[in-house]
Design an enzyme around this catalytic site. Structure first.
Site, PDB file in Angstrom:
ATOM      1  N   MET A 518      -1.903   2.594  -1.369  1.00  0.00           N
ATOM      2  CA  MET A 518      -0.509   3.001  -1.552  1.00  0.00           C
ATOM      3  C   MET A 518       0.313   2.786  -0.284  1.00  0.00           C
ATOM      4  SD  MET A 518      -0.594   6.432  -3.913  1.00  0.00           S
ATOM      5  CE  MET A 518      -1.732   7.339  -2.889  1.00  0.00           C
ATOM      6  N   CYS A 519      -0.302   2.954   0.872  1.00  0.00           N
ATOM      7  CA  CYS A 519       0.424   2.775   2.132  1.00  0.00           C
ATOM      8  C   CYS A 519       0.378   1.311   2.555  1.00  0.00           C
ATOM      9  CB  CYS A 519      -0.191   3.648   3.222  1.00  0.00           C
ATOM     10  SG  CYS A 519      -0.074   5.418   2.872  1.00  0.00           S
ATOM     11  N   THR A 520       1.350   0.936   3.367  1.00  0.00           N
ATOM     12  CA  THR A 520       1.389  -0.431   3.881  1.00  0.00           C
ATOM     13  C   THR A 520       0.400  -0.539   5.031  1.00  0.00           C
ATOM     14  OG1 THR A 520       3.718  -0.602   3.282  1.00  0.00           O
ATOM     15  CG2 THR A 520       2.865  -2.228   4.824  1.00  0.00           C
TER      16      THR A 520
END
Length: 652
Positions: A518-520
């Site tokens: 979900m996070c970059t």
């Protein structure tokens, strides 16, 4: 007049020096011309000042003062001679402070004075005001610090005249006719009165007649303007030895002198002594400094400073660079995170003044270290929540550079593969996004999911906007420009978009993901590299003759070099590749089928695609391609099937 005996008491003539009064607008205009027009050219350029007309002098005009402002560089008509008199000359704007210091001031002043001397020697020039009243200014502009070094010179030729007497009684009878001439006629500063007639031509002067000098100052002492020197030198060269001279002033304080030339001190065949450099207020010779940094409005200073480095590019490196087309671009950034932050800063560095952000996220505590438009306080300043990214990013740009026109919209872009669950809201988002596309010239796709780029890609081609894409991997990146449809070009040659290599339509990639998905998760430097390349690709495209229709490929004739289609970068081996791919006729975002359907149905088409990806695949032809691929695969496998009778052959 009759000659005067040698025993007559003589007195040297004292003169009132000329002063310059330079308004700040003069330097503002000079800096503008230096950047845009003069550049490295330090040859002389025409300027003009203006002097109050003698008939308009008042008690404050105790010195002849020449005024300079922004209009001093105008090449149009002269100022209104009823109020002011133009004073023409040249400015020599050098390129370094060392050059300003090293110039031989006495030698250059002598050269300027010699120009007047040669005109007198030529004999074809009468006593025209323009000929004998020249201004020269040596200047250097420190455009980074807004400091202007300058030194005015008003060249004058010396001749050994002395005052041997005065005649106040005779003065009175001449004043009325002189006053009438000054009030009603075109300005003439030096002439002779002969039986009530005004004589301006040197060839018609007679020694027995009275000369008149129209003074340009009202000094309390009987000291005429230094302008008189050049006229007296002309008379000396023409053989006049004894003259009667009226110095006329409009305040009633005119005076009448009898002058005699000391001809033994006049060099007949040599250039006379020349003076004219303006003195400082303390009476010493030296240049002046105008420090405008504290006077100019800080916002105006910032505006000029932003343009400075860009305009310096045009001096030597890229003289044909079109900065105006860059400055006038209206840029829409879809995504106000890491990529959006860096792209916006690079755009401002290139002088872009109109930037709009679209994002639907809030600033979190992990953002400020990677996203330079945000700070720690932005993470909790909105009632304990982070501020909206798009709005805060727009405000930060204004804090960085007040002249930028920046807006932020908290807007969720409808995404392919994410069914419509609130049609009113999503339709409103679609309409707003469509309006933003209409209002901008170029769109950067800087979002963090693949499906969020689909609708902007469709809108960009449907509305024929420049679209640039930047996407990040862990240690890789992609920067590309989307192709545009041109009536002049065959659509087969159009370069492809972000989705042209796909054989399936984009779908939901955000659901059911772990935290690291979900996070970059990317190496921090990758975003800077991709952002800078995206902006530089955009700028290079604008400088290409065909703009967004430019064909990829090397060229030696372009201002900023070639305009590639795709740039892929890899940090694991620090390499970059330039790729070119044509558009795919069954592309789920830029194919003719999709664009035609979108233009026909608008939101209804988008809604159907959001709700059912298969609808999009059927529209663009990908579904048929998939079916044909499955059929071909089945046929291939069927050909490879073995019968029981063939087993022994294969085993053997």
């Amino acid at each position: 007049m009759s000659s005067v005996s040698a025993s007559t008491e003589r007195k040297h003539i004292k003169f009132t020096p000329i002063q310059s009064f330079v308004e700040s607008s003069f330097f503002t205009k000079l800096s503008e011309l230096k950047l845009d027009e003069f550049k490295l050219d330090s040859t002389k350029k025409e300027i003009k000042g203006f002097l109050t007309h003698p008939k308009r002098l008042n008690k404050f005009n105790d010195y002849p003062t020449i005024n300079f402002d922004y209009s001093s560089f105008d090449k149009g008509p002269d100022v209104n001679e009823d109020n002011n008199i133009s004073w023409k000359g040249y400015i020599y704007n050098v390129n370094t402070i060392e050059e300003f210091k090293d110039i031989d001031k006495q030698a250059i002043l002598k050269r300027w004075g010699t120009e007047i001397y040669n005109e007198i020697q030529d004999g074809s020039v009468d006593l025209s005001y323009e000929c004998f009243n020249k201004v020269h200014v040596l200047a250097f502009c420190d455009l980074k610090k807004y400091k202007f070094y300058y030194w005015f010179a008003f060249p004058t030729l010396h001749s050994p005249w002395n005052i041997i007497g005065a005649d106040g009684d005779s003065l009175k009878k001449f004043i009325p006719s002189i006053k009438e001439f000054v009030e009603t006629s075109k300005f003439v500063q030096f002439f002779q009165i002969n039986d009530g007639n005004i004589i301006e031509r040197v060839s018609e002067f007679q020694e027995s007649k009275i000369f008149v000098f129209i003074d340009t100052c009202l000094s309390q002492a009987c000291t005429p303007s230094v302008q008189l020197k050049n006229y007296l030198y002309v008379l000396a060269r023409k053989g006049f030895e004894n003259i009667d001279l009226i110095i006329y002033r409009n305040n009633g304080n005119s005076f009448y002198w009898k002058l005699q030339l000391d001809k033994d001190k006049l060099g007949i065949n040599e250039v006379p002594r020349i003076s004219g450099w303006e003195r400082l207020s303390n009476g010493k010779l030296g240049p002046r400094l105008a420090d405008l940094g504290s006077l100019i409005d800080p916002q105006e200073l910032a505006k000029q400073a932003v343009d400075l480095n860009l305009k310096l590019m045009k001096w030597r490196i890229a003289p044909n660079l079109d900065l105006d087309i860059i400055k006038n671009q209206r840029v829409l950034l879809l995504g106000a995170g890491t990529l959006g932050s860096y792209v916006s800063r690079a755009l401002m560095g290139w002088g872009v003044r109109n930037i709009t952000f679209v994002d639907n996220g809030r600033i979190s505590y992990s953002n400020p270290v990677r996203q330079p438009l945000f700070s720690f306080k932005d993470c909790f300043s909105d009632e304990g929540q982070g501020e909206w990214k798009a709005i805060r990013a727009a405000n930060t740009l204004k804090e960085i550079f007040p002249d930028v026109q920046s807006k932020g919209y908290n807007l969720e872009v409808p995404m392919i593969g994410h069914p419509v669950n609130n049609e009113t809201k999503q339709k409103s988002s679609f309409d707003k996004l469509s309006d933003l596309f209409d209002d901008h010239d170029v769109v950067f796709l800087l979002m963090d999911s693949r499906e969020s780029r689909w609708l902007p890609t469709v809108l960009g081609l449907a509305k024929n906007k420049i679209v640039l894409n930047a996407a990040l991997g862990f240690d890789s990146f992609l920067v590309m420009r989307h192709g545009n449809i041109s009536n002049a070009n065959n659509d087969d040659t159009r370069v492809g978009c972000y989705y042209c290599n796909d054989v399936v339509a984009p779908n939901d990639s955000l659901s059911d993901r772990t935290l690291d998905q979900m996070c970059t998760v990317t190496r921090p430097g990758v975003a800077l590299m991709a952002s800078s390349l995206a902006v530089e690709l955009f700028i290079s495209m604008l400088q290409h003759p065909n703009k967004q229709y430019a064909e990829p490929g090397p060229s030696n004739n372009l201002i900023l070099g070639e305009v590639p289609h795709q740039i892929r970068g890899f940090l694991h081996n620090y390499s970059q590749s330039k790729l070119q791919t044509p558009n795919y006729k069954h592309c789920s975002a830029c194919s003719k089928y999709v664009i035609d359907k979108f233009n026909e149905l608008g939101w209804e088409f988008v809604k159907n695609c959001l709700n059912d990806v298969t609808y999009l695949e059927e529209t663009c032809g990908l579904l048929k391609v998939q079916q044909e691929a499955d059929l071909a695969s089945s046929e291939l496998l069927k050909d490879l099937e073995l019968s029981d009778d063939d087993d022994s052959e294969w085993l053997d």
